[in-house]
Design an enzyme around this catalytic site. Sequence first.
Site, mmCIF file in Angstrom:
data_model
loop_
_atom_site.group_PDB
_atom_site.id
_atom_site.type_symbol
_atom_site.label_atom_id
_atom_site.label_comp_id
_atom_site.label_asym_id
_atom_site.label_seq_id
_atom_site.Cartn_x
_atom_site.Cartn_y
_atom_site.Cartn_z
ATOM 1 N N ASP A 74 0.752 -1.255 0.000
ATOM 2 C CA ASP A 74 0.000 0.000 0.000
ATOM 3 C C ASP A 74 0.788 1.314 0.000
ATOM 4 O O ASP A 74 0.813 2.051 0.984
ATOM 5 C CB ASP A 74 -0.980 -0.025 1.176
ATOM 6 C CG ASP A 74 -1.900 -1.236 1.063
ATOM 7 O OD1 ASP A 74 -2.181 -1.651 -0.078
ATOM 8 O OD2 ASP A 74 -2.305 -1.765 2.101
ATOM 9 N N GLY A 115 11.081 2.299 3.535
ATOM 10 C CA GLY A 115 9.935 2.335 2.621
ATOM 11 C C GLY A 115 8.920 3.392 3.036
ATOM 12 O O GLY A 115 8.565 4.288 2.253
ATOM 13 N N THR A 136 12.926 -0.027 12.631
ATOM 14 C CA THR A 136 13.219 -1.270 11.908
ATOM 15 C C THR A 136 14.172 -2.114 12.743
ATOM 16 O O THR A 136 15.131 -1.584 13.317
ATOM 17 C CB THR A 136 13.844 -1.096 10.499
ATOM 18 O OG1 THR A 136 14.416 -2.347 10.091
ATOM 19 C CG2 THR A 136 14.947 -0.064 10.442
ATOM 20 N N ASP A 138 16.211 -4.040 11.554
ATOM 21 C CA ASP A 138 17.475 -4.171 10.818
ATOM 22 C C ASP A 138 18.501 -3.098 11.180
ATOM 23 O O ASP A 138 19.677 -3.251 10.875
ATOM 24 C CB ASP A 138 17.222 -4.113 9.309
ATOM 25 C CG ASP A 138 16.516 -5.357 8.789
ATOM 26 O OD1 ASP A 138 16.199 -6.239 9.607
ATOM 27 O OD2 ASP A 138 16.300 -5.444 7.572
ATOM 28 N N MET A 180 17.444 -12.021 10.573
ATOM 29 C CA MET A 180 17.052 -11.004 9.591
ATOM 30 C C MET A 180 18.195 -10.017 9.366
ATOM 31 O O MET A 180 19.173 -9.983 10.115
ATOM 32 C CB MET A 180 15.769 -10.314 10.025
ATOM 33 C CG MET A 180 14.545 -11.179 9.766
ATOM 34 S SD MET A 180 13.008 -10.308 10.081
ATOM 35 C CE MET A 180 11.809 -11.520 9.507
ATOM 36 N N ARG A 277 22.937 -28.443 11.384
ATOM 37 C CA ARG A 277 21.507 -28.184 11.508
ATOM 38 C C ARG A 277 21.271 -26.683 11.364
ATOM 39 O O ARG A 277 22.093 -25.879 11.801
ATOM 40 C CB ARG A 277 20.966 -28.642 12.866
ATOM 41 C CG ARG A 277 21.036 -30.154 13.072
ATOM 42 C CD ARG A 277 20.050 -30.900 12.181
ATOM 43 N NE ARG A 277 20.055 -32.332 12.442
ATOM 44 C CZ ARG A 277 20.847 -33.224 11.843
ATOM 45 N NH1 ARG A 277 21.728 -32.815 10.939
ATOM 46 N NH2 ARG A 277 20.764 -34.505 12.148
ATOM 47 N N ARG A 286 10.741 -10.121 15.221
ATOM 48 C CA ARG A 286 9.903 -8.920 15.104
ATOM 49 C C ARG A 286 8.811 -8.869 16.171
ATOM 50 O O ARG A 286 8.225 -7.814 16.406
ATOM 51 C CB ARG A 286 9.264 -8.890 13.706
ATOM 52 C CG ARG A 286 10.255 -8.679 12.575
ATOM 53 C CD ARG A 286 9.883 -7.481 11.751
ATOM 54 N NE ARG A 286 8.560 -7.593 11.224
ATOM 55 C CZ ARG A 286 8.258 -7.853 9.949
ATOM 56 N NH1 ARG A 286 9.227 -8.020 9.074
ATOM 57 N NH2 ARG A 286 7.024 -7.930 9.556
HETATM 58 O O1 F6P Z 1 12.761 -4.806 7.190
HETATM 59 C C1 F6P Z 1 12.639 -5.599 8.301
HETATM 60 C C2 F6P Z 1 12.509 -7.041 7.929
HETATM 61 O O2 F6P Z 1 12.382 -7.645 9.159
HETATM 62 C C3 F6P Z 1 13.655 -7.614 7.100
HETATM 63 O O3 F6P Z 1 14.781 -7.954 7.821
HETATM 64 C C4 F6P Z 1 13.003 -8.803 6.462
HETATM 65 O O4 F6P Z 1 13.641 -9.185 5.279
HETATM 66 C C5 F6P Z 1 11.621 -8.307 6.208
HETATM 67 O O5 F6P Z 1 11.347 -7.350 7.192
HETATM 68 C C6 F6P Z 1 10.571 -9.384 6.178
HETATM 69 O O6 F6P Z 1 9.361 -8.819 5.874
HETATM 70 P P1 F6P Z 1 7.964 -9.600 5.780
HETATM 71 O O7 F6P Z 1 7.198 -9.239 7.009
HETATM 72 O O8 F6P Z 1 7.316 -9.076 4.571
HETATM 73 O O9 F6P Z 1 8.244 -11.062 5.709
#
Ligand code: F6P
Length: 359
Positions: A74, A115, A136, A138, A180, A277, A286
């Site tokens: 969106d 974004g 974020t 990241d 991530m 493994r 997240r």
């Molecule tokens: O941008 C943060 C992030 O956690 C990235 O590290 C990861 O690639 C992405 O979001 C994953 O996003 P989605 O929720 O679309 O799977």
Amino acid sequence: MRKIAVLTGGGDCPGLNAVIRAIVKSATGYGLEVLGILDGFRGAVEGDFMPLTLKDVSGILPRGGTILGTTNRDNPFAYETKVNGLTQMVDRSDDVIRNLKERGVDALLAIGGDGSLNIALKLANKGLSVIGIPKTIDNDLMATDQTFGFQTAVDTAQEALDRLHTTAESHHRVMVLEVMGRYAGWIALYAGVAGGADVILIPEIPYNINRVALCIQKRAKLGKKFSIIVVAEGAKPLGGEMVVERMVSGRFDPIKLGGIGAKLGNDLEEHYGLETRVTVLGHLQRGGSPNAYDRVLSTRYGVAAVDAALEEEFGIMVALRGRDIVRVPLQEAVDQIKYVPLNDPLLLAARTFGMEMGD
Ligand code: F6P
């Protein structure tokens, strides 16, 4: 300044609710009204708003996720819209501006990563009074020393590494943890150091699989019959590419990463005979409650954003510089990704005490 609106955009992270709470509490203290926009820029285009009062934010400080909802699709400047029965990507940014105007909103506070902040900047360039707040896990946003959510994600990855350590040791195995980090390896680096990994692979340093295997074999010769590797999802082998799980249309960044851990594990087993493994930590990083550091940072960002709105300073993002929260131009925030520099002090320290970075 009478009324502000707030939205959360992009992938969620721990601390979003803490920012919303801080915004509502400080704005209310100043006598401002606050509107929440539902599901990021989707709600802004569709006019999906809700009033936010002290009651709405009571008890949300420790809660993960966002009470407003979010989306990483969106984009108002290319918004999926039915035109004469056909779905087309249409510029709906004027709808955002109209919706805010109709509700008497004087300032938009956009909590997001690159974004969402890119969209916020484009809206600011159209004359909207916008303030960005950097989010974020990241930690790859330029112009701020740290985004909120990052430290909690590092804690989660470190705990996973601690757990992998014990089982790796019992079984004399190699354990790979994929974390991530699309273009920047901050989570892998910090969690790797905190969790005592033997090998840390990040997108900024393409890895040589021979070096990785050699490190594990050397450890085995010294009697350490297990090894721990942490690999960022965006890492790639020397001369190779990032492993893309699939493409997702309509997203700001359509690449969905995933699979580098499995590739690494297969290569180590097949070519070097090392029993391996693989664990993919994924969205566990997240979710969940923000740690103390992120609660404090989120709160400071929320308060600082309201202060900026009261002083009518727009087109900026609140940012952490050293111990201070400052205001930086939104443009600076989205200009480039904050990679791990090759002379990063933690990276250098990791190398000095013998961590293998794959190069
Ligand atoms: O941008 C943060 C992030 O956690 C990235 O590290 C990861 O690639 C992405 O979001 C994953 O996003 P989605 O929720 O679309 O799977």
